[in-house]
Write a protein that holds these residues in place. Structure first.
Motif, PDB file in Angstrom:
ATOM      1  N   LEU A  28       0.824  -1.201   0.000  1.00  0.00           N
ATOM      2  CA  LEU A  28       0.000   0.000   0.000  1.00  0.00           C
ATOM      3  C   LEU A  28       0.861   1.255   0.000  1.00  0.00           C
ATOM      4  CD1 LEU A  28      -2.828  -0.986   2.479  1.00  0.00           C
ATOM      5  CD2 LEU A  28      -3.036  -0.635   0.044  1.00  0.00           C
ATOM      6  N   ASN A  29       2.002   1.159   0.667  1.00  0.00           N
ATOM      7  CA  ASN A  29       2.835   2.347   0.764  1.00  0.00           C
ATOM      8  C   ASN A  29       3.948   2.372  -0.272  1.00  0.00           C
ATOM      9  OD1 ASN A  29       1.276   3.119   2.874  1.00  0.00           O
ATOM     10  ND2 ASN A  29       2.622   2.238   4.418  1.00  0.00           N
ATOM     11  N   ALA A  30       3.836   1.491  -1.238  1.00  0.00           N
ATOM     12  CA  ALA A  30       4.935   1.344  -2.193  1.00  0.00           C
ATOM     13  C   ALA A  30       5.222   2.653  -2.905  1.00  0.00           C
ATOM     14  CB  ALA A  30       4.608   0.265  -3.204  1.00  0.00           C
ATOM     15  N   GLY A  31       4.174   3.337  -3.299  1.00  0.00           N
ATOM     16  CA  GLY A  31       4.385   4.568  -4.038  1.00  0.00           C
ATOM     17  C   GLY A  31       4.534   5.787  -3.147  1.00  0.00           C
ATOM     18  N   GLY A  32       4.758   5.592  -1.858  1.00  0.00           N
ATOM     19  CA  GLY A  32       4.795   6.720  -0.934  1.00  0.00           C
ATOM     20  C   GLY A  32       3.382   7.141  -0.591  1.00  0.00           C
ATOM     21  N   ALA A  33       3.198   7.839   0.509  1.00  0.00           N
ATOM     22  CA  ALA A  33       1.857   8.228   0.912  1.00  0.00           C
ATOM     23  C   ALA A  33       1.801   9.715   1.169  1.00  0.00           C
ATOM     24  CB  ALA A  33       1.446   7.468   2.166  1.00  0.00           C
ATOM     25  N   ASN A  34       0.700  10.308   0.790  1.00  0.00           N
ATOM     26  CA  ASN A  34       0.474  11.719   1.047  1.00  0.00           C
ATOM     27  C   ASN A  34       0.208  11.905   2.542  1.00  0.00           C
ATOM     28  OD1 ASN A  34      -0.992  14.136   1.465  1.00  0.00           O
ATOM     29  ND2 ASN A  34      -1.360  14.235  -0.738  1.00  0.00           N
ATOM     30  N   VAL A  35       0.877  12.838   3.160  1.00  0.00           N
ATOM     31  CA  VAL A  35       0.789  12.983   4.616  1.00  0.00           C
ATOM     32  C   VAL A  35      -0.640  13.281   5.059  1.00  0.00           C
ATOM     33  CG1 VAL A  35       1.595  14.262   6.609  1.00  0.00           C
ATOM     34  CG2 VAL A  35       3.157  13.763   4.750  1.00  0.00           C
ATOM     35  N   ILE A  36      -1.262  14.227   4.392  1.00  0.00           N
ATOM     36  CA  ILE A  36      -2.594  14.645   4.839  1.00  0.00           C
ATOM     37  C   ILE A  36      -3.593  13.518   4.641  1.00  0.00           C
ATOM     38  CG2 ILE A  36      -4.405  16.362   4.557  1.00  0.00           C
ATOM     39  CD1 ILE A  36      -2.217  18.241   3.472  1.00  0.00           C
ATOM     40  N   VAL A  37      -3.532  12.930   3.449  1.00  0.00           N
ATOM     41  CA  VAL A  37      -4.480  11.860   3.163  1.00  0.00           C
ATOM     42  C   VAL A  37      -4.265  10.692   4.127  1.00  0.00           C
ATOM     43  CG1 VAL A  37      -5.186  10.192   1.447  1.00  0.00           C
ATOM     44  CG2 VAL A  37      -4.738  12.524   0.762  1.00  0.00           C
ATOM     45  N   ARG A  38      -3.001  10.386   4.383  1.00  0.00           N
ATOM     46  CA  ARG A  38      -2.708   9.255   5.261  1.00  0.00           C
ATOM     47  C   ARG A  38      -3.229   9.522   6.677  1.00  0.00           C
ATOM     48  NH1 ARG A  38      -2.631   4.090   4.905  1.00  0.00           N
ATOM     49  NH2 ARG A  38      -3.439   4.089   6.978  1.00  0.00           N
ATOM     50  N   LYS A  39      -3.105  10.753   7.119  1.00  0.00           N
ATOM     51  CA  LYS A  39      -3.596  11.097   8.457  1.00  0.00           C
ATOM     52  C   LYS A  39      -5.110  10.937   8.512  1.00  0.00           C
ATOM     53  CE  LYS A  39      -0.055  12.042  10.915  1.00  0.00           C
ATOM     54  NZ  LYS A  39       0.439  10.684  11.087  1.00  0.00           N
ATOM     55  N   LEU A  40      -5.756  11.438   7.460  1.00  0.00           N
ATOM     56  CA  LEU A  40      -7.218  11.299   7.404  1.00  0.00           C
ATOM     57  C   LEU A  40      -7.604   9.822   7.364  1.00  0.00           C
ATOM     58  CD1 LEU A  40      -8.480  14.064   4.994  1.00  0.00           C
ATOM     59  CD2 LEU A  40      -9.171  13.703   7.358  1.00  0.00           C
TER      60      LEU A  40
END
Ligand code: SF4
Lengths: 211, 561
Positions: A28-40
Motif C-alpha cells: 500500500l505504501n509502495a508509491g509513498g503516501a500523502n501525509v494529509i491523506v494518510r492522516k485522514l
C-alpha cells in the motif's frame, strides 16, 4: 490426580507478528503516501475498525458459538462488533460460521454481493475454511474461498470464543492499515468473477437444453 | 461428606478414581458374537410391494399403529433392490413392529405410498425419493426435498457418483410451483400428473434461507391472505451435509464424530444413541459407572439445550436481556463439560464401550453447585420473560396442535408432550440409568406455544432432579471397556433410540459384518417438527410463525443431516 494444563496466553510479539500485514502495508505504501491523506485515512480507519457491524449469518454449530461470543461472558461489544445486522445491506463484515453446502453457495454469494463496500469476510471454523469434517461429502463446498474472497480464517471446530475474538482483532488490524481515499485496497480477485460466472451459467444452461 | 441417598457405592466428591479403576485388563475382551440375539436387533418382516397397502391399512386401522416412528430408504444392491424399512408403534398398547419392502427394478422403482395413513410419511417419502429415486405411487407431492431441483441422479444409491454429476452450481436454484404426482393405473402403468402448489393469484412470501429467526438456514414459502397464513411450504437442504452417506465409508469409531454435529444441542445424546446401538449390536455391556456418567451428561445437555431454547425464543421476540440471562447460565454447564470433555459445544465424549476420559475431579463438586444455582435462576426466566404479558399474549392459544396431529406427524419430544402425548423414550424404552431413577414425564394438554415453552422449563427442573439422584452415587469402575482395535458389528439390522433434547433420536444401523456400516440412518428429531409447521401455522398470523417456529424448537442441521 489429574493435572490442570497450564495455558499461556499468546505473547504480545506473536500477536503482532503477521507477514501478511507487513506485505500489505508495504504494497500500500509502495508509491509513498500523502501525509494529509494518510492522516485522514488513519482517523477514518480507526473509527471503522472499532465499529464493524457483522451480518447475522450462521448455518450450523459454529453459529451457536458466535451467539456465545455475543453474550455476557465474552461480550463482543468490547470491540465494537455488537451491532449485528440482519440485512446484508447494513453490514460491514460477514462471519461465515458453519458448513456451506452447494445448495447454500449461490445464496451466500448473493448475500455477499448485496453488502456495500468496503466489506470483509471472516471464515469461521473448519467447515468454512475447507469443508472440515464433511470435506468428503458430495454436498459441501470445500471452503468458502471458492465462492467469496476471505480476509481472515479462524480455525477450530468450533473455534473457541477467544479465537473468534482474536480473528476479529486481526481483521481490525487489517482495516487499520487500509487506505480509504484514492486507491483501492482489494487486490485479490473475486474467486468467481462476473465474466466467469456468465460463462459458467451459459454452459449449464446449454447443458440443460441438451438434456 | 454427604450421606448417600441409597446404599450404592459412594464415590467421594472431588476424589480421583483409584488407579485400579483404569480400564486395562479389568474385564475380559468383549465377545466377538453374542450368544443371544442383540437387544436392539430388529428383524423387519418382508412384505411384497403389491401387498403393502393392505398390510399397512390393517396395521393402522386394526392394530392402531398410529405412530410411524421411522421410515428408512435402503439400497440392497442388485438382488435386494431398492426398498424401505418402516418402524411402527402403537401409542395405545406400546406394541412395535418393523416391516420392509423392496423392488428390484432400478430403472423405474415404484412403491405404494402410505402418506395418507400417517401425515409424516409425506415428508419421509420425499426424502427417500430424493436420496434413492424411489417413486411412491399415490403420493401427492413427489418433489425433491433436500437437493436442488436440477440435481442429477440420486446420491444414496450405491452405484451413484454424485460428485461427478453435480459440480458446484452458482446459478440461482430453480423452484417449481408444480407438485408431480404418480398414480398407478388399473392396468399396471403409471401416470404422471401435476398439481399447482400455489394458485395463480396467491400471495406468497419467502422466509429464509437467510433469516435470523429460522434458527439456521431454512426456507419457507408462505401463502398469505392479508396477514393470515394459509399454507407453509418448507424447502430444506441448505445444510444437508450428506452425513448418512459419508458414514458408509467410515469405520465405526469414525462415524461417531459426525453425530455431535447433527443436533449440536444434543451432542451427548446423539452420540449416546449411536454408541448404544453399536454396543447392543455387538453384545457389549458397559460398566455401571459409564451408565451413570452418560445419564448425567445427557441431562446436563438437555438443560443446556432448553436454556438455549429459551434464550433464542426471547431473542426472536425481541427480549435481548432475557437472552443474556440464559447464556449466563448456559456458560456454567459449558464449563462443566469443558473440564471433562475438553470441548464446549462439540464434545466427542462417548465412545464405543465407554467414554473418552474419566470425569474430572471437580465434576461432582461443580455439578452439585450448579443444581441449586439453576433452581434459583430459573425463577428469573419467569420474572423477565415468561410471565410477561406480551409474551403471554403472543403464545397462549397460538399454534395449537392436537394430540392426534402430533402423533400422526410423529412430533416427539416437548412438542408432542405439550399436546398430551406421552412419548418420552426414557419411559417408553428405558436405557442407561433411566429405568432406576425416579422422575416424572412432563406433559401438558393445551398444545399451544405457551405449553411448549413451559414443558421445557419444567424439564429443566426435572433434569436437575435426575442429576441430583445420581451425582452422589457414581460407582467405581472402568470408564472404558476393552474393545478390539477393529470394531466389526455382526450382520443384521439394529435400531436404538434415546430421548434427545427435542425428541426421539433413533439410529438405524444395517451391518453386513464389515468394519463399515452398510447403512446408518438417523431418525431426525427435527424433521417432523418442520413437517408440522404447515398444520401449526395455518390460520395464525405471519408474526406468530416466529413464535411457533421458536417453540417447536428445531435445529436445522439435524433436519437436513
Ligand atoms: S467447523 Fe465444526 S463446529 Fe463449525 S460448523 Fe463445521 S462441524 Fe460445526
Amino acid at each position: 490426580m489429574m493435572k490442570r494444563p497450564k495455558i499461556k496466553s499468546i505473547p504480545y510479539d506473536d500477536f503482532k507478528d503477521n507477514e501478511t500485514f507487513e506485505k500489505l502495508v508495504e504494497e500500500l505504501n509502495a508509491g509513498g503516501a500523502n501525509v494529509i491523506v494518510r492522516k485522514l485515512d488513519d482517523l477514518i480507519d480507526w473509527g471503522r475498525s472499532n465499529s464493524l457491524w457483522p451480518l447475522t449469518f450462521a448455518t450450523s454449530c459454529c453459529g451457536i458459538e458466535f451467539m456465545a461470543v455475543c453474550a455476557a461472558r465474552y461480550d463482543i461489544a468490547r470491540f465494537g462488533f455488537e451491532v449485528t445486522r440482519n440485512s446484508p445491506r447494513q453490514a460491514d463484515v460477514i462471519l461465515v460460521s458453519g458448513t456451506i453446502t452447494t445448495k447454500m453457495a449461490p445464496v451466500l454469494k448473493r448475500l455477499y454481493d448485496q453488502m456495500a463496500d468496503p466489506k470483509y469476510v471472516v471464515a469461521i471454523g473448519g467447515c468454512s475454511i475447507s469443508g472440515g469434517p464433511f470435506t468428503k461429502s458430495y454436498h459441501v463446498v470445500k471452503g468458502v474461498d471458492q465462492v467469496i474472497p476471505v480476509d481472515v480464517y479462524v480455525p477450530g471446530c468450533p473455534p473457541r470464543p477467544e479465537s473468534f475474538l482474536y480473528g476479529m482483532m486481526q481483521l481490525q488490524r487489517k482495516v487499520k492499515v487500509e487506505n480509504f481515499f484514492g486507491t483501492t485496497n482489494r487486490k485479490e480477485k473475486d474467486p468467481i468473477s462476473r465474466a466467469e460466472q456468465r460463462e459458467k451459467d451459459e454452459i449449464i444452461l446449454s447443458e440443460e437444453e441438451k438434456a | 461428606m454427604e450421606t448417600p441417598e441409597n446404599n450404592k457405592v459412594n464415590a467421594p466428591a472431588g476424589a480421583a478414581p483409584a488407579a485400579g479403576a483404569r480400564p486395562a485388563a479389568v474385564r475380559p475382551a468383549a465377545p466377538a458374537a453374542p450368544a443371544q440375539p442383540a437387544k436392539n436387533l430388529c428383524e423387519p418382516k418382508t412384505v411384497e410391494p403389491a401387498a403393502l397397502r393392505k398390510e399397512m391399512e390393517r396395521l393402522r386401522r386394526d392394530e392402531q399403529m398410529d405412530f410411524l416412528e421411522c421410515l428408512t430408504g435402503m439400497d440392497w444392491g442388485e438382488e435386494g433392490g431398492l426398498g424401505v424399512i418402516y418402524h411402527l408403534e402403537s401409542t395405545a398398547t406400546g406394541k412395535r413392529v418393523a416391516l420392509k419392502t423392496a423392488t428390484t427394478d432400478r430403472e423405474h422403482p415404484y412403491l405404494p405410498t402410505v402418506s395418507d395413513l400417517w401425515d409424516i410419511a409425506n415428508i419421509y417419502e420425499r426424502e427417500v425419493y430424493d436420496f434413492y429415486g424411489i417413486i411412491f405411487t399415490g403420493h401427492p407431492d413427489m418433489r425433491r426435498i433436500f437437493m436442488r431441483e436440477d440435481w442429477v441422479g440420486f446420491p444414496f444409491r450405491k452405484d451413484s457418483n454424485p460428485e461427478k454429476d453435480n459440480p458446484l452450481r452458482m446459478t440461482n436454484e430453480p423452484l417449481t410451483d408444480l407438485a408431480p404426482c404418480y398414480t398407478l393405473e388399473a392396468d399396471g402403468t403409471v401416470r404422471r400428473s401435476e398439481t399447482p402448489i400455489f394458485g395463480e393469484d396467491d400471495y406468497v412470501v419467502n422466509l429464509g434461507p437467510q433469516h435470523p429467526s429460522t434458527h439456521g438456514v431454512l426456507h419457507f414459502r408462505i401463502k398469505l391472505e392479508g396477514e393470515t397464513i394459509k399454507k407453509v411450504d418448507p424447502i430444506l437442504g441448505y445444510i444437508h451435509r450428506g452425513v448418512e452417506k459419508l458414514n458408509e465409508s467410515l469405520t465405526y469409531p469414525q462415524t461417531l464424530a459426525l453425530t455431535d454435529r447433527l443436533d449440536y444441542l444434543g451432542a451427548m445424546q446423539n452420540r449416546h444413541a449411536l454408541c448404544m446401538c453399536i454396543e447392543q449390536a455387538m453384545g457389549v455391556e458397559v460398566s455401571e459407572r459409564v451408565q451413570y456418567i452418560r445419564t448425567i451428561m445427557d441431562e446436563l445437555q438437555r438443560i443446556d439445550s432448553h436454556i438455549l431454547f429459551f434464550s433464542c425464543l426471547c431473542q426472536d421476540l425481541g427480549a435481548t436481556t432475557a437472552f443474556l440471562y440464559g447464556f449466563r447460565d448456559r456458560e456454567k454447564i459449558l464449563d462443566i463439560f469443558e473440564e471433562t470433555c475438553g470441548g464446549r459445544l462439540i464434545l466427542n465424549y462417548n465412545t464405543i464401550g465407554g467414554v473418552m476420559a474419566d470425569i474430572h475431579p471437580n465434576f461432582v463438586k461443580r455439578v452439585k453447585e450448579f443444581i441449586p444455582y439453576m433452581r434459583h435462576n430459573i425463577q428469573e426466566y419467569f420474572d423477565v420473560f415468561i410471565n410477561n404479558v406480551i409474551f403471554r399474549n403472543r403464545a397462549e392459544g397460538v399454534g395449537v396442535l392436537s394430540k392426534e396431529q402430533v402423533i400422526s406427524f410423529g412430533c416427539t419430544g416437548g412438542t408432542g408432550r405439550a399436546s398430551g402425548w406421552h412419548n418420552d423414550v426414557r419411559k417408553r424404552m428405558p436405557y442407561a440409568m433411566y429405568g432406576k431413577v425416579d422422575f416424572k414425564e412432563i406433559t401438558r394438554t393445551e398444545g399451544d406455544s405457551f405449553a411448549r415453552c413451559m414443558i421445557r422449563m419444567d424439564e429443566i427442573l426435572e433434569s436437575l432432579n435426575i442429576i441430583e439422584q445420581l451425582i452422589d452415587n457414581i460407582p467405581e469402575g472402568p470408564f472404558q471397556e476393552k474393545m478390539k482395535p477393529i470394531i466389526k458389528v455382526p450382520e443384521g439390522t439394529y435400531y436404538s433410540a434415546v430421548e434427545g433434547s427435542r425428541g426421539e433420536f433413533g439410529v438405524l444401523l444395517e451391518s453386513r459384518g464389515d468394519k463399515f456400516p452398510y447403512r446408518l440412518h438417523y431418525r431426525s428429531t427435527g424433521l417432523p417438527l418442520v413437517a408440522v409447521m404447515d398444520t401449526a401455522c395455518s390460520g395464525n398470523m405471519i408474526a406468530d410463525l416466529i413464535t411457533i417456529g421458536g417453540t417447536v424448537d428445531y435445529v436445522v442441521p439435524d433436519i437436513d443431516r
